[in-house]
Design an enzyme around this catalytic site. Structure first.
Site, PDB file in Angstrom:
ATOM      1  CE  LYS A 180      -1.712   2.808   2.914  1.00  0.00           C
ATOM      2  NZ  LYS A 180      -1.607   4.005   2.094  1.00  0.00           N
ATOM      3  CD  GLU A 259      12.887   1.308   9.799  1.00  0.00           C
ATOM      4  OE1 GLU A 259      13.599   2.304   9.968  1.00  0.00           O
ATOM      5  OE2 GLU A 259      13.175   0.187  10.261  1.00  0.00           O
ATOM      6  CB  CYS A 294      12.924   9.627   8.082  1.00  0.00           C
ATOM      7  SG  CYS A 294      13.884   8.375   7.241  1.00  0.00           S
ATOM      8  CD  GLU A 398       9.675  13.655  11.080  1.00  0.00           C
ATOM      9  OE1 GLU A 398       8.492  13.287  11.211  1.00  0.00           O
ATOM     10  OE2 GLU A 398      10.578  12.919  10.646  1.00  0.00           O
TER      11      GLU A 398
HETATM   12  P1  NAD Z   1       2.070   8.866   7.365  1.00  0.00           P
HETATM   13  O1  NAD Z   1       2.291   8.256   8.683  1.00  0.00           O
HETATM   14  O2  NAD Z   1       0.992   9.846   7.211  1.00  0.00           O
HETATM   15  O3  NAD Z   1       1.752   7.718   6.292  1.00  0.00           O
HETATM   16  C1  NAD Z   1       2.666   6.663   6.027  1.00  0.00           C
HETATM   17  C2  NAD Z   1       1.889   5.493   5.455  1.00  0.00           C
HETATM   18  O4  NAD Z   1       1.102   4.929   6.506  1.00  0.00           O
HETATM   19  C3  NAD Z   1       0.895   5.893   4.364  1.00  0.00           C
HETATM   20  O5  NAD Z   1       0.850   4.890   3.374  1.00  0.00           O
HETATM   21  C4  NAD Z   1      -0.418   5.981   5.124  1.00  0.00           C
HETATM   22  O6  NAD Z   1      -1.546   5.805   4.305  1.00  0.00           O
HETATM   23  C5  NAD Z   1      -0.254   4.836   6.113  1.00  0.00           C
HETATM   24  N1  NAD Z   1      -1.070   4.948   7.324  1.00  0.00           N
HETATM   25  C6  NAD Z   1      -1.373   6.065   8.026  1.00  0.00           C
HETATM   26  N2  NAD Z   1      -2.146   5.751   9.081  1.00  0.00           N
HETATM   27  C7  NAD Z   1      -2.327   4.411   9.064  1.00  0.00           C
HETATM   28  C8  NAD Z   1      -3.029   3.490   9.902  1.00  0.00           C
HETATM   29  N3  NAD Z   1      -3.714   3.890  10.981  1.00  0.00           N
HETATM   30  N4  NAD Z   1      -2.992   2.172   9.582  1.00  0.00           N
HETATM   31  C9  NAD Z   1      -2.291   1.749   8.519  1.00  0.00           C
HETATM   32  N5  NAD Z   1      -1.631   2.579   7.677  1.00  0.00           N
HETATM   33  C10 NAD Z   1      -1.641   3.901   7.956  1.00  0.00           C
HETATM   34  O7  NAD Z   1       3.486   9.448   6.915  1.00  0.00           O
HETATM   35  P2  NAD Z   1       3.845  10.327   5.626  1.00  0.00           P
HETATM   36  O8  NAD Z   1       3.362  11.712   5.892  1.00  0.00           O
HETATM   37  O9  NAD Z   1       3.419   9.607   4.399  1.00  0.00           O
HETATM   38  O10 NAD Z   1       5.457  10.275   5.673  1.00  0.00           O
HETATM   39  C11 NAD Z   1       6.235  11.117   6.435  1.00  0.00           C
HETATM   40  C12 NAD Z   1       6.667  10.455   7.734  1.00  0.00           C
HETATM   41  O11 NAD Z   1       7.364   9.247   7.469  1.00  0.00           O
HETATM   42  C13 NAD Z   1       7.628  11.310   8.526  1.00  0.00           C
HETATM   43  O12 NAD Z   1       7.289  11.287   9.901  1.00  0.00           O
HETATM   44  C14 NAD Z   1       8.968  10.622   8.330  1.00  0.00           C
HETATM   45  O13 NAD Z   1       9.916  10.861   9.344  1.00  0.00           O
HETATM   46  C15 NAD Z   1       8.563   9.208   8.244  1.00  0.00           C
HETATM   47  N6  NAD Z   1       9.605   8.421   7.568  1.00  0.00           N
HETATM   48  C16 NAD Z   1      10.375   7.553   8.306  1.00  0.00           C
HETATM   49  C17 NAD Z   1      11.393   6.833   7.690  1.00  0.00           C
HETATM   50  C18 NAD Z   1      12.265   5.874   8.458  1.00  0.00           C
HETATM   51  O14 NAD Z   1      12.972   5.090   7.842  1.00  0.00           O
HETATM   52  N7  NAD Z   1      12.263   5.901   9.772  1.00  0.00           N
HETATM   53  C19 NAD Z   1      11.624   6.994   6.319  1.00  0.00           C
HETATM   54  C20 NAD Z   1      10.829   7.892   5.618  1.00  0.00           C
HETATM   55  C21 NAD Z   1       9.811   8.597   6.246  1.00  0.00           C
END
Ligand code: NAD
Length: 491
Positions: A180, A259, A294, A398
């Protein structure tokens, strides 16, 4: 499918999901618009799924897994190598999708994001052959077995690379996947799944190794996490999403790999002689990908005695960074990737000023610096704040934008204390003239990665977070183990 990149040009349309190797419309047809962040215009439309599609996709993955889990490591290596090669051949096409959906400039989208995905598939093609699938321990035979269907849920900031990290490790381990992607950047995901399924057909692997169901986190993501036949969930995203996934997965005791977010710190040690060179490296880490990395070390810790000099140098360095049309080659940065992210970064800029920080350079981009024809895009200038109290909102939350914070410290002890005073623990950096001192400081940081003097990214080394930055590790052997069960057969 070709991508027309001129602003205002025809949009890309994908009206199907990929289930069991077949393109098919969602059970209840629905679409989501994809917005080009450089122009704020709709550039694509993708089908989005619901719970019924998740059921079909999990079933297809489970069926494919019956055969895939029993293939030899050599066979899986062949497929992974072929996928890497096919992505390499199509790197311009992948890069065009990334440019369009999340605004990364051409060089970043192709040479970093796409080429890293190639490197990840290649690394697992090698590791799958090196891994000891069975070992003897006294009177026991220890057998590693694929855990089953993996739900791979990814964000929009490095969409292809972050999906590849999960999918390559899962396929290497003998698992199958329901993928997804983020609804904000799903276009490259279509190319990736089409590529994998095409290679699978050519290799004689089962159809449905990777099933694609774009959709909302609260619908498709939640249905995947709740599904009884999903054995493991691997999520890259915000800490908030990680929390929700952990709670939901607890009902079925699923394995969860997270992550999540970060608020990493770079320590510039007082023995550094080339302060300008070090600040150039530290700021490049913050500004790259418009600050949407990130692991970026947005808190830059500077010795108090050199603080004023560092502020002056950072202003000069940051003002040399340019924003520009993401379709063009060059080392400029693009827009931030979504309207929500743009508004969130502006909110943080305002909160910094309201709490007494000084915006030394940058901020929201004035109209005369925005590339022609892209006036409605989500442009933020490379920005530097000084006069930061480590407890300010901008120093604790962040930001995920091109915003660096210069924080003054007294001595090494103080630097370590400030660096570790975060709910996050994803990454860190140390810049020092003395290797031993740098290593000693690196050991004291409560983070999953520490970059010493700009050390290059290592695709074989584990990545992941301490504290609220997540759990589990991705990449290399550590990433492979995340998708394996361990069986002890004692005789
Ligand atoms: P987000 O949490 O909004 O979404 C990430 C993914 O999770 C999306 O596909 C979203 O649809 C899904 N999602 C959200 N809520 C969910 C739930 N309740 N159940 C299942 N799936 C769900 O994040 P974003 O805005 O897309 O990305 C930015 C964030 O990602 C930042 O906080 C960044 O630090 C983090 N990030 C972390 C890493 C790492 O390796 N640690 C790498 C890249 C990005």
């Amino acid at each position: 499918m070709t991508f027309e990149l001129a602003p205002g040009s025809a949009a890309v349309r994908y009206d199907c999901l990929s289930i069991g190797g077949q393109w098919r419309p969602p059970v209840d047809p629905a679409v989501a618009e994809v917005v080009n962040p450089a122009t704020a215009r709709v550039c694509g439309e993708v089908a989005i799924g619901g719970a019924a599609d998740v059921d079909l996709a999990v079933d297809a993955a489970r069926t494919a897994g019956l055969r895939w889990s029993r293939t030899s490591p050599q066979f899986r290596a062949q497929l992974l190598e072929a996928v890497a090669e096919r992505i390499r051949l199509r790197r311009n096409e992948f890069a065009e999708a990334i440019i369009l959906e999340m605004g990364a400039p051409a060089d970043n989208a192709r040479d970093t994001q796409t080429d890293l995905a190639v490197a990840v598939f290649e690394s697992y093609a090698t590791l799958v052959n090196e891994f000891e699938w069975e070992e003897t321990l006294g009177n026991s035979l220890i057998v590693h077995e694929p855990i089953g269907v993996v739900a791979a849920i990814t964000p929009w900031n490095y969409p292809l690379y972050l999906a590849s990290v999960k999918i390559a490790a899962a396929l290497a381990s003998g698992c199958t996947v329901v993928f997804k992607p983020s609804i904000d950047a799903p276009l490259d995901g279509y190319l990736l799944v089409a590529t994998i399924e095409e290679v699978a057909r050519e290799c004689g692997a089962p159809a449905g190794l990777v099933n694609l169901v774009p959709g909302h986190g609260s619908v498709v993501g939640a249905a995947l996490v709740a599904h009884p036949d999903v054995a493991a969930v691997s999520l890259t995203g915000s800490t908030n999403a990680g929390r929700q996934v952990s709670i939901a997965a607890a009902h079925s005791i699923k394995r969860v790999g997270l992550e999540l977010g970060g608020k990493s710190a770079a320590i510039i040690v007082d023995d550094v002689t080339d302060l300008a060179g070090v600040l150039s490296g530290a700021l490049a880490d913050v500004f790259f990908n418009s600050g949407q990395t990130c692991t970026s070390c947005a808190r830059i810790l500077v010795p108090a005695a050199r603080y004023d000099e560092a502020v002056e140098l950072s202003a000069e360095i940051a003002s040399r960074w340019t924003i520009g049309d993401p379709r063009l080659a060059g080392d400029h940065i693009g827009p931030v990737a979504t309207r929500a992210q743009y508004e969130s970064v502006i909110g943080h800029l305002e909160s910094g000023l309201a709490e007494g920080a000084r915006l030394v350079v940058g901020g929201v981009c004035p109209p005369d610096r925005i590339p022609a024809g892209m006036e409605n895009g989500f442009w933020i200038l490379p920005s530097v704040f000084s006069e930061i109290d480590p407890e300010m909102t901008i120093a604790t939350e962040e930001i995920f934008g091109p915003v660096a914070l210069l924080i003054s410290y007294e001595d090494d002890e103080d630097a370590v204390r400030i660096a570790n005073s975060s709910i996050y623990g994803l990454s860190g950096a140390v810049w020092s003239a003395d290797d031993d001192r740098a290593l000693a400081l690196a050991r004291r940081l409560e983070t999953g990665r520490v970059v010493v003097n700009g050390g290059p990214f290592n695709v074989l080394a584990p990545t992941g977070g301490y504290k609220q930055s997540g759990n589990g590790r991705e990449l290399g052997m550590h990433g492979l183990r995340e998708f394996l069960e361990v069986k002890n057969i004692q005789r």
